[in-house]
Write a protein that holds these residues in place. Sequence first.
Motif, PDB file in Angstrom:
ATOM      1  N   LYS A 157     -12.179  20.491  11.052  1.00 58.92           N
ATOM      2  CA  LYS A 157     -13.538  20.111  11.216  1.00 58.92           C
ATOM      3  C   LYS A 157     -14.034  18.777  10.688  1.00 58.92           C
ATOM      4  O   LYS A 157     -15.205  19.098  10.222  1.00 58.92           O
ATOM      5  CB  LYS A 157     -14.419  21.409  11.021  1.00 58.92           C
ATOM      6  N   THR A 158     -13.517  17.883  10.543  1.00 59.27           N
ATOM      7  CA  THR A 158     -13.954  16.446   9.944  1.00 59.27           C
ATOM      8  C   THR A 158     -13.298  15.546  10.821  1.00 59.27           C
ATOM      9  O   THR A 158     -12.534  15.780  11.697  1.00 59.27           O
ATOM     10  CB  THR A 158     -13.638  16.615   8.519  1.00 59.27           C
ATOM     11  N   ARG A 159     -13.993  14.258  10.220  1.00 52.79           N
ATOM     12  CA  ARG A 159     -13.296  13.320  11.058  1.00 52.79           C
ATOM     13  C   ARG A 159     -11.849  12.980  10.506  1.00 52.79           C
ATOM     14  O   ARG A 159     -11.644  12.744   9.368  1.00 52.79           O
ATOM     15  CB  ARG A 159     -14.244  11.798  11.013  1.00 52.79           C
ATOM     16  N   ILE A 160     -10.796  12.530  11.670  1.00 57.72           N
ATOM     17  CA  ILE A 160      -9.419  12.368  11.139  1.00 57.72           C
ATOM     18  C   ILE A 160      -8.979  10.871  11.384  1.00 57.72           C
ATOM     19  O   ILE A 160      -9.290  10.625  12.413  1.00 57.72           O
ATOM     20  CB  ILE A 160      -8.381  13.124  12.130  1.00 57.72           C
ATOM     21  N   GLU A 161      -8.418  10.709  10.274  1.00 59.54           N
ATOM     22  CA  GLU A 161      -7.899   9.023  10.515  1.00 59.54           C
ATOM     23  C   GLU A 161      -6.428   8.886  10.184  1.00 59.54           C
ATOM     24  O   GLU A 161      -6.028   9.346   8.825  1.00 59.54           O
ATOM     25  CB  GLU A 161      -8.796   8.106   9.624  1.00 59.54           C
ATOM     26  N   LEU A 162      -5.928   8.829  11.115  1.00 52.35           N
ATOM     27  CA  LEU A 162      -4.036   8.721  10.843  1.00 52.35           C
ATOM     28  C   LEU A 162      -3.891   7.337  10.541  1.00 52.35           C
ATOM     29  O   LEU A 162      -4.198   6.428  11.365  1.00 52.35           O
ATOM     30  CB  LEU A 162      -3.570   9.151  12.216  1.00 52.35           C
ATOM     31  N   ARG A 163      -2.988   6.945   9.670  1.00 50.93           N
ATOM     32  CA  ARG A 163      -2.680   5.712   9.193  1.00 50.93           C
ATOM     33  C   ARG A 163      -1.251   5.519   9.152  1.00 50.93           C
ATOM     34  O   ARG A 163      -0.617   6.183   8.316  1.00 50.93           O
ATOM     35  CB  ARG A 163      -3.283   5.253   7.869  1.00 50.93           C
ATOM     36  N   GLN A 164      -0.444   4.842   9.983  1.00 54.75           N
ATOM     37  CA  GLN A 164       0.893   4.519   9.781  1.00 54.75           C
ATOM     38  C   GLN A 164       1.337   3.516   8.721  1.00 54.75           C
ATOM     39  O   GLN A 164       0.643   2.512   8.733  1.00 54.75           O
ATOM     40  CB  GLN A 164       1.617   4.206  11.147  1.00 54.75           C
ATOM     41  N   ILE A 165       1.922   3.837   7.843  1.00 53.64           N
ATOM     42  CA  ILE A 165       2.405   2.723   6.711  1.00 53.64           C
ATOM     43  C   ILE A 165       3.709   2.486   6.572  1.00 53.64           C
ATOM     44  O   ILE A 165       4.604   3.211   7.128  1.00 53.64           O
ATOM     45  CB  ILE A 165       1.774   3.361   5.482  1.00 53.64           C
ATOM     46  N   GLY A 166       4.183   1.295   5.959  1.00 51.37           N
ATOM     47  CA  GLY A 166       5.544   1.045   5.719  1.00 51.37           C
ATOM     48  C   GLY A 166       5.984   1.636   4.715  1.00 51.37           C
ATOM     49  O   GLY A 166       5.387   2.417   3.666  1.00 51.37           O
ATOM     50  N   THR A 167       7.724   1.608   4.393  1.00 47.76           N
ATOM     51  CA  THR A 167       8.214   2.362   3.332  1.00 47.76           C
ATOM     52  C   THR A 167       7.868   1.663   2.109  1.00 47.76           C
ATOM     53  O   THR A 167       7.717   2.542   0.808  1.00 47.76           O
ATOM     54  CB  THR A 167       9.740   2.009   3.521  1.00 47.76           C
ATOM     55  N   ARG A 168       7.319   0.487   2.037  1.00 44.66           N
ATOM     56  CA  ARG A 168       6.709  -0.253   0.617  1.00 44.66           C
ATOM     57  C   ARG A 168       5.556   0.478   0.214  1.00 44.66           C
ATOM     58  O   ARG A 168       5.112   0.902  -0.848  1.00 44.66           O
ATOM     59  CB  ARG A 168       6.692  -1.528   0.679  1.00 44.66           C
ATOM     60  N   ASP A 169       4.718   0.733   1.153  1.00 47.11           N
ATOM     61  CA  ASP A 169       3.247   1.437   0.983  1.00 47.11           C
ATOM     62  C   ASP A 169       3.574   2.621   0.469  1.00 47.11           C
ATOM     63  O   ASP A 169       2.968   3.607  -0.340  1.00 47.11           O
ATOM     64  CB  ASP A 169       2.475   1.493   2.196  1.00 47.11           C
ATOM     65  N   ALA A 170       4.493   3.391   1.238  1.00 44.67           N
ATOM     66  CA  ALA A 170       4.928   4.803   0.901  1.00 44.67           C
ATOM     67  C   ALA A 170       5.449   4.795  -0.592  1.00 44.67           C
ATOM     68  O   ALA A 170       5.064   6.014  -1.343  1.00 44.67           O
ATOM     69  CB  ALA A 170       6.169   5.362   1.632  1.00 44.67           C
ATOM     70  N   ALA A 171       6.153   4.079  -1.031  1.00 50.25           N
ATOM     71  CA  ALA A 171       6.664   4.153  -2.474  1.00 50.25           C
ATOM     72  C   ALA A 171       5.475   3.724  -3.477  1.00 50.25           C
ATOM     73  O   ALA A 171       5.542   4.428  -4.621  1.00 50.25           O
ATOM     74  CB  ALA A 171       7.614   2.995  -2.551  1.00 50.25           C
ATOM     75  N   GLN A 172       4.680   2.972  -3.031  1.00 46.60           N
ATOM     76  CA  GLN A 172       3.533   2.641  -3.790  1.00 46.60           C
ATOM     77  C   GLN A 172       2.631   4.006  -3.929  1.00 46.60           C
ATOM     78  O   GLN A 172       2.050   4.214  -5.068  1.00 46.60           O
ATOM     79  CB  GLN A 172       2.496   1.528  -3.316  1.00 46.60           C
ATOM     80  N   LEU A 173       2.298   4.568  -2.891  1.00 38.60           N
ATOM     81  CA  LEU A 173       1.616   5.769  -2.998  1.00 38.60           C
ATOM     82  C   LEU A 173       2.239   7.006  -3.961  1.00 38.60           C
ATOM     83  O   LEU A 173       1.639   7.518  -4.646  1.00 38.60           O
ATOM     84  CB  LEU A 173       1.249   6.429  -1.777  1.00 38.60           C
ATOM     85  N   LEU A 174       3.708   7.297  -3.530  1.00 39.57           N
ATOM     86  CA  LEU A 174       4.248   8.294  -4.325  1.00 39.57           C
ATOM     87  C   LEU A 174       4.808   8.073  -5.695  1.00 39.57           C
ATOM     88  O   LEU A 174       4.855   8.623  -6.516  1.00 39.57           O
ATOM     89  CB  LEU A 174       5.363   8.705  -3.387  1.00 39.57           C
ATOM     90  N   GLY A 175       4.740   6.739  -6.060  1.00 38.65           N
ATOM     91  CA  GLY A 175       5.516   6.077  -7.326  1.00 38.65           C
ATOM     92  C   GLY A 175       6.825   6.872  -7.556  1.00 38.65           C
ATOM     93  O   GLY A 175       7.559   7.162  -6.680  1.00 38.65           O
ATOM     94  N   GLY A 176       7.345   6.453  -8.915  1.00 36.16           N
ATOM     95  CA  GLY A 176       8.787   6.860  -9.258  1.00 36.16           C
ATOM     96  C   GLY A 176       9.161   5.946 -10.168  1.00 36.16           C
ATOM     97  O   GLY A 176       8.376   5.082 -10.696  1.00 36.16           O
ATOM     98  N   ILE A 177      10.268   5.953 -10.747  1.00 42.44           N
ATOM     99  CA  ILE A 177      11.250   5.220 -11.581  1.00 42.44           C
ATOM    100  C   ILE A 177      12.141   4.248 -10.875  1.00 42.44           C
ATOM    101  O   ILE A 177      12.911   4.785 -10.104  1.00 42.44           O
ATOM    102  CB  ILE A 177      11.850   6.125 -12.563  1.00 42.44           C
ATOM    103  N   GLY A 178      12.011   2.821 -11.135  1.00 39.55           N
ATOM    104  CA  GLY A 178      12.969   1.893 -10.496  1.00 39.55           C
ATOM    105  C   GLY A 178      14.247   2.048 -11.273  1.00 39.55           C
ATOM    106  O   GLY A 178      14.504   2.477 -12.200  1.00 39.55           O
TER     107      GLY A 178
END
Length: 258
Positions: A130-151
């Motif tokens: 019951k709110t405005r929804i915004e779906l955003r397709q991102i690339g794998t590099r964006d996903a890694a940036q969001l999730l983080g991790g150890i290189g």
Amino acid sequence: MIYEVKFEHGEANAFAESALELVAQMGVIMQSDKGLFYGKIIRRIDANVEACFDVLKEVSTEDRKEIKSLEVQSLEAKIKVRELVKAQDLDMKVINVAYNFDKTQLFISFTAENRVDFRVLLKELATTFKTRIELRQIGTRDAAQLLGGIGPCGRPLCCANFMYEFPNVSIKMAKNQNLSLKQSKLNGLCGRLMCCLTYEDKFYQEAQKFFPDFGEAVATEEGHGKVVGLNILKNRVKIRFEEYSKEFDLAEIEVNRG
């Protein structure tokens, strides 16, 4: 004054206007015609750019409590979104789900190999939250940036800590640095070439001007031969001589950069 802002929910960076003197990493509450948002200041922008947000104030102690609550609600929403996606058997991976500060929008970031028809999903999402929804397709590099991790280096990912823009990386950079060209050695957690390949690329490009190429015939005090190896950091080349004995096959010669 105009500032570049990084959103905590992973939305693309934007520009915000403020009469306040702000510093990097400061948490702020902003407003646009779509509602209230929270994020962090990255840097001040001197260029003439259009700001889509107005900074209202620095994040207060009470605001931080509200943000913590929003993060918990966002995590609960993420679980529900993934359930809806699975129920519709959609070929998409939900990476992040986050509310803005006043819960007038729910941002959903996802990755997908192919085009996804999520018209039915959008209706279910709107009904559920019951709110405005915004779906955003991102690339794998964006996903890694969001999730983080150890290189592979054993340190936290650069993109998740201090990089705000992805550099252009090419396999030529690995060749310039005489690195193994195996993709498993060069790719980061995102499955793309590691951003750190760009860090020393300029140095190697400049240094290589003083070095012969692989296979190039060269003359040395020890005799004529061909270049079979480079060690730019040690300023040396490895030479295989045309006429050699078992005792005198290869030699490392220091490069004269004068």
